[in-house]
Design a protein around this motif. Structure first.
Motif, PDB file in Angstrom:
ATOM      1  N   GLY A  11     -14.235  41.390  40.124  1.00 39.04           N
ATOM      2  CA  GLY A  11     -14.477  41.440  39.079  1.00 39.04           C
ATOM      3  C   GLY A  11     -14.553  42.836  38.524  1.00 39.04           C
ATOM      4  O   GLY A  11     -14.385  44.271  38.978  1.00 39.04           O
ATOM      5  N   TYR A  41     -10.900  42.249  36.065  1.00 36.58           N
ATOM      6  CA  TYR A  41     -10.721  41.828  34.561  1.00 36.58           C
ATOM      7  C   TYR A  41     -12.685  41.581  33.786  1.00 36.58           C
ATOM      8  O   TYR A  41     -13.040  40.956  35.149  1.00 36.58           O
ATOM      9  CB  TYR A  41      -9.636  41.072  34.076  1.00 36.58           C
ATOM     10  CG  TYR A  41     -10.163  39.403  34.487  1.00 36.58           C
ATOM     11  CD1 TYR A  41     -11.259  38.695  34.483  1.00 36.58           C
ATOM     12  CD2 TYR A  41      -9.569  39.051  35.676  1.00 36.58           C
ATOM     13  CE1 TYR A  41     -11.763  36.937  34.560  1.00 36.58           C
ATOM     14  CE2 TYR A  41      -9.759  37.408  36.148  1.00 36.58           C
ATOM     15  CZ  TYR A  41     -10.247  36.603  35.201  1.00 36.58           C
ATOM     16  OH  TYR A  41     -10.768  35.771  36.606  1.00 36.58           O
ATOM     17  N   GLU A  42     -12.699  41.312  32.833  1.00 37.86           N
ATOM     18  CA  GLU A  42     -14.059  41.440  32.463  1.00 37.86           C
ATOM     19  C   GLU A  42     -13.758  39.939  31.701  1.00 37.86           C
ATOM     20  O   GLU A  42     -12.867  39.002  31.240  1.00 37.86           O
ATOM     21  CB  GLU A  42     -13.961  42.112  31.364  1.00 37.86           C
ATOM     22  CG  GLU A  42     -14.238  43.879  30.762  1.00 37.86           C
ATOM     23  CD  GLU A  42     -14.707  44.650  30.393  1.00 37.86           C
ATOM     24  OE1 GLU A  42     -15.810  44.018  29.615  1.00 37.86           O
ATOM     25  OE2 GLU A  42     -14.733  45.554  30.559  1.00 37.86           O
ATOM     26  N   ARG A  43     -15.382  38.983  31.976  1.00 32.51           N
ATOM     27  CA  ARG A  43     -15.472  38.043  31.448  1.00 32.51           C
ATOM     28  C   ARG A  43     -15.891  37.467  30.594  1.00 32.51           C
ATOM     29  O   ARG A  43     -15.468  36.130  29.548  1.00 32.51           O
ATOM     30  CB  ARG A  43     -16.651  37.199  32.657  1.00 32.51           C
ATOM     31  CG  ARG A  43     -16.112  37.270  34.156  1.00 32.51           C
ATOM     32  CD  ARG A  43     -16.453  36.032  35.092  1.00 32.51           C
ATOM     33  NE  ARG A  43     -15.957  37.134  36.328  1.00 32.51           N
ATOM     34  CZ  ARG A  43     -14.925  36.453  36.689  1.00 32.51           C
ATOM     35  NH1 ARG A  43     -14.182  35.458  36.507  1.00 32.51           N
ATOM     36  NH2 ARG A  43     -14.427  36.314  38.160  1.00 32.51           N
ATOM     37  N   LEU A  46     -13.202  35.891  27.561  1.00 35.30           N
ATOM     38  CA  LEU A  46     -12.417  34.477  28.361  1.00 35.30           C
ATOM     39  C   LEU A  46     -13.370  33.713  27.129  1.00 35.30           C
ATOM     40  O   LEU A  46     -12.671  31.552  27.342  1.00 35.30           O
ATOM     41  CB  LEU A  46     -12.854  34.397  29.929  1.00 35.30           C
ATOM     42  CG  LEU A  46     -12.161  35.504  30.724  1.00 35.30           C
ATOM     43  CD1 LEU A  46     -12.174  34.663  32.071  1.00 35.30           C
ATOM     44  CD2 LEU A  46     -10.877  35.590  30.566  1.00 35.30           C
ATOM     45  N   SER A  47     -14.441  33.203  27.406  1.00 37.81           N
ATOM     46  CA  SER A  47     -15.455  32.874  26.017  1.00 37.81           C
ATOM     47  C   SER A  47     -15.699  33.212  24.815  1.00 37.81           C
ATOM     48  O   SER A  47     -16.584  32.591  23.937  1.00 37.81           O
ATOM     49  CB  SER A  47     -17.248  32.175  26.861  1.00 37.81           C
ATOM     50  OG  SER A  47     -17.460  33.252  26.729  1.00 37.81           O
ATOM     51  N   ARG A 127     -14.430  29.738  34.280  1.00 38.29           N
ATOM     52  CA  ARG A 127     -14.746  31.503  35.003  1.00 38.29           C
ATOM     53  C   ARG A 127     -13.486  32.223  34.844  1.00 38.29           C
ATOM     54  O   ARG A 127     -13.725  33.466  34.723  1.00 38.29           O
ATOM     55  CB  ARG A 127     -15.480  30.576  36.004  1.00 38.29           C
ATOM     56  CG  ARG A 127     -16.063  31.968  37.583  1.00 38.29           C
ATOM     57  CD  ARG A 127     -17.634  32.588  36.574  1.00 38.29           C
ATOM     58  NE  ARG A 127     -17.948  33.550  37.159  1.00 38.29           N
ATOM     59  CZ  ARG A 127     -19.118  34.386  36.759  1.00 38.29           C
ATOM     60  NH1 ARG A 127     -19.954  34.179  36.043  1.00 38.29           N
ATOM     61  NH2 ARG A 127     -19.419  35.743  37.568  1.00 38.29           N
ATOM     62  N   THR A 128     -12.128  31.650  34.982  1.00 37.29           N
ATOM     63  CA  THR A 128     -11.565  32.614  35.264  1.00 37.29           C
ATOM     64  C   THR A 128     -10.656  32.944  34.133  1.00 37.29           C
ATOM     65  O   THR A 128     -10.764  32.143  32.878  1.00 37.29           O
ATOM     66  CB  THR A 128     -10.583  32.330  36.628  1.00 37.29           C
ATOM     67  OG1 THR A 128      -9.675  30.988  36.319  1.00 37.29           O
ATOM     68  CG2 THR A 128     -11.601  31.878  37.937  1.00 37.29           C
ATOM     69  N   LEU A 129      -9.904  33.560  34.236  1.00 30.30           N
ATOM     70  CA  LEU A 129      -8.665  33.724  33.405  1.00 30.30           C
ATOM     71  C   LEU A 129      -7.497  32.987  33.246  1.00 30.30           C
ATOM     72  O   LEU A 129      -7.735  32.548  32.039  1.00 30.30           O
ATOM     73  CB  LEU A 129      -7.776  35.378  33.574  1.00 30.30           C
ATOM     74  CG  LEU A 129      -7.148  35.842  32.180  1.00 30.30           C
ATOM     75  CD1 LEU A 129      -7.702  35.734  31.241  1.00 30.30           C
ATOM     76  CD2 LEU A 129      -5.932  37.470  32.818  1.00 30.30           C
ATOM     77  N   SER A 132      -9.403  30.476  31.501  1.00 29.67           N
ATOM     78  CA  SER A 132      -9.552  30.604  29.630  1.00 29.67           C
ATOM     79  C   SER A 132      -8.007  30.041  28.972  1.00 29.67           C
ATOM     80  O   SER A 132      -8.012  30.126  27.802  1.00 29.67           O
ATOM     81  CB  SER A 132      -9.536  32.565  29.520  1.00 29.67           C
ATOM     82  OG  SER A 132     -10.392  32.187  27.941  1.00 29.67           O
ATOM     83  N   TRP A 288     -22.719  40.730  31.033  1.00 28.60           N
ATOM     84  CA  TRP A 288     -21.843  41.754  31.408  1.00 28.60           C
ATOM     85  C   TRP A 288     -22.367  42.798  31.756  1.00 28.60           C
ATOM     86  O   TRP A 288     -21.893  43.674  32.705  1.00 28.60           O
ATOM     87  CB  TRP A 288     -21.114  41.571  30.654  1.00 28.60           C
ATOM     88  CG  TRP A 288     -20.447  43.256  30.117  1.00 28.60           C
ATOM     89  CD1 TRP A 288     -18.782  42.760  30.318  1.00 28.60           C
ATOM     90  CD2 TRP A 288     -20.637  43.924  29.184  1.00 28.60           C
ATOM     91  NE1 TRP A 288     -18.582  44.205  29.836  1.00 28.60           N
ATOM     92  CE2 TRP A 288     -19.484  44.578  29.225  1.00 28.60           C
ATOM     93  CE3 TRP A 288     -22.508  44.076  28.165  1.00 28.60           C
ATOM     94  CZ2 TRP A 288     -20.143  45.807  27.740  1.00 28.60           C
ATOM     95  CZ3 TRP A 288     -21.743  45.560  28.043  1.00 28.60           C
ATOM     96  CH2 TRP A 288     -20.569  46.219  27.082  1.00 28.60           C
TER      97      TRP A 288
END
Length: 399
Positions: A11, A41-43, A46-47, A127-129, A132, A288
Motif C-alpha cells: 500500500g 495506491y493511496e486510500r 477511495l472515500s 477498503r480497496t480500489l 471503491s 494517511w
C-alpha cells in the motif's frame, strides 16, 4: 537473497518505504510484496475524490508503473505472504516457496471489521480500489444507499452518495456520528451537516440482520436499500506477526524506531503500535499521514541510522461543503475541555481539545493555513489561556 530487504504490504506505506530505502542509499535487493493485483495506491481518494467522481483513477497510485523497475524494486503483486520465520529469516509465499531477508518491514495495514449478524455477506466494505469502483457505480440518482456506521469512512461515503443523487440512510449505534473520536460538541457539527444535505441519520439503532432487501433493525423495521455499506471500523492485520511470535498489542508493537520485538523486523503504517516520544506511550493511528511519513523512519532504522518517529498525528476529511484538518491526538476521555474559535453554526471554526490546560489536538473546519501553529501548540505541551485560545482576533502564533 539473505541480504534482501523485504517489505510485506504494497500500500502507501510499503511504496514509501521502498522509496525511502533507495533515497537513503540502500543498494541491495529490495522486494515489495502485495496481495492485491494493483500496484500501490493511496486510500483517502477511495472515500473522497475518486469515490465522488472528481479524481481520475490514475491519480490514486503512489508511483507510475515504470518507477519500480527504474529504481530496481522487485514489486510482486498478487503475492500473499503466508508465514514469517524470524529464526530462519524467511517469508513463505504460499506455493511459491521461501524468500530470505536481511531486514523485514511489515506494512500490512488494516482490514474492515465485519458485522456479526445473519446475512453479513449482503453488505459491502470500502477498503480497496475495487471496493471503491463497486460503490461508485452504485451511487446514482434514485439509488437507495444504507450506511452502517457513522465514522469517517461511513460519513465520507454517505456524502459522496448523496452528492450523486442517491437517497442515503446512515445507521449508527451511538447517539451522534464520530462521538467517540470527537466528543459530543464537535460530533453535533457533523450531524447537522449531513441532515442539512438530506441524509437520513438514525442514531441509537441496532442492526440485527442484512438481507437482499436492506437492513433489519432491532425494532423489526426493514430499512430498504439497493446497496449496504458496512463501515464499522478496521482491525490491524497482525496475523502474520502473531504467528511469528512478535509482540502484538493493538497492532504490532514497536519502539520509537519502529523496530518490533525481533531486531530484524520493523513495522509501519496502520499496523504499527509505536512508542511515541511526544506522548510518552504507544500510539497506533489509522490515517494517511502515518502511512506517508512513518516509512522514512523505518527505512533509516533498518539502515542502522538513529531515527525516531515523533510527528504529530494528522488527518483530513472532505464532506459536502465542509473541509477539515485534525492535528494532534485526543484519546476518548483523555481531555477535559473543548474550546471553540470562530463561527461554529456557520461551520468555519477551530476546535481545540485541552487536557490540564494544554492543547492535545486541534481541528480546523473551513479555516485554512493554521495547521503549523496548531501543531506547534500541541508539541509545546504548554498551558494556554482558554480565553485567548478562543479569541479569533489573536493570531495562533502568539500563543
Amino acid at each position: 537473497m539473505d541480504s534482501a530487504y523485504v517489505v510485506v504490504g504494497a500500500g502507501l506505506a510499503g511504496a514509501k518505504a521502498v522509496e525511502a530505502l533507495r533515497e537513503e542509499g540502500f543498494e541491495g535487493p529490495l522486494i515489495l510484496l502485495g496481495a492485491e493485483a494493483e500496484r500501490p495506491y493511496e486510500r483517502p481518494p477511495l472515500s473522497k475524490g475518486y469515490l465522488q467522481g472528481k479524481a481520475a483513477r490514475e491519480t490514486v497510485f503512489v508511483h507510475p508503473p515504470e518507477w519500480y523497475a527504474e529504481h530496481d524494486v522487485d514489486l510482486r503483486t498478487d503475492t500473499a505472504v503466508t508465514e514469517i520465520d524470524p529464526a530462519g529469516r524467511t517469508v513463505r509465499l504460499g506455493r511459491a516457496g521461501l524468500l530470505g531477508y536481511g531486514k523485514l518491514l511489515l506494512t500490512t495495514g488494516a482490514e474492515p471489521r465485519q458485522l456479526p449478524v445473519p446475512g453479513a455477506e449482503h453488505g459491502v466494505v470500502l477498503r480497496t480500489l475495487a471496493d471503491s469502483d463497486r460503490l461508485r457505480s452504485s451511487f446514482r440518482r434514485g439509488a437507495r444507499i444504507a450506511v452502517i456506521g457513522a465514522g469517517w469512512i461511513g460519513l465520507e461515503a454517505a456524502a459522496a452518495a448523496r452528492e450523486a443523487g442517491a437517497e442515503v440512510t446512515v445507521l449508527e449505534a451511538a447517539e451522534l456520528p464520530l462521538l467517540r473520536v470527537l466528543g459530543r460538541e464537535v460530533a453535533q457539527v457533523f450531524a447537522d451537516l449531513h441532515r442539512a444535505h438530506g441524509v437520513d441519520l438514525r442514531f441509537n439503532v441496532r442492526v440485527t440482520e442484512l438481507t437482499e432487501q436492506g437492513v433489519r433493525l432491532g425494532d423489526g423495521e426493514l430499512v430498504e436499500a439497493d446497496t449496504v455499506l458496512v463501515g464499522v471500523g478496521v482491525a490491524p492485520r497482525t496475523e502474520l506477526a502473531e504467528a511469528a511470535g512478535l509482540v502484538v498489542q493493538n497492532g504490532v508493537r514497536t519502539d520509537r524506531h519502529l523496530r518490533t520485538s525481533d531486531p530484524n523486523i520493523y513495522a509501519a503504517g496502520d499496523v504499527a503500535n509505536a512508542d511515541h516520544p511526544l506522548f510518552g506511550r504507544p500510539v497506533r493511528v489509522e490515517h494517511w499521514a502515518n502511512a506517508l511519513h512513518q516509512p522514512r523512519t523505518a527505512a533509516r532504522s533498518m539502515l542502522g541510522q538513529q531515527a525516531s518517529y515523533d510527528r504529530v498525528p494528522y488527518f483530513f476529511t472532505d464532506q459536502f461543503d465542509l473541509g477539515m484538518e485534525y492535528t494532534g491526538y485526543a484519546d476518548p476521555g483523555g481531555y477535559d475541555r473543548v474550546v471553540f474559535r470562530g463561527d461554529v453554526p456557520g461551520r468555519a471554526f477551530i476546535a481545540f481539545w485541552l487536557a490540564g490546560g494544554r492543547v492535545v489536538a486541534g481541528m480546523n473546519v473551513n479555516v485554512w493555513d493554521v495547521t503549523d501553529p496548531i501543531r506547534a501548540l500541541v508539541r509545546s505541551g504548554r498551558a494556554v489561556d482558554p480565553a485567548r485560545l478562543a479569541d479569533p482576533d489573536l493570531p495562533l502564533e502568539e500563543l
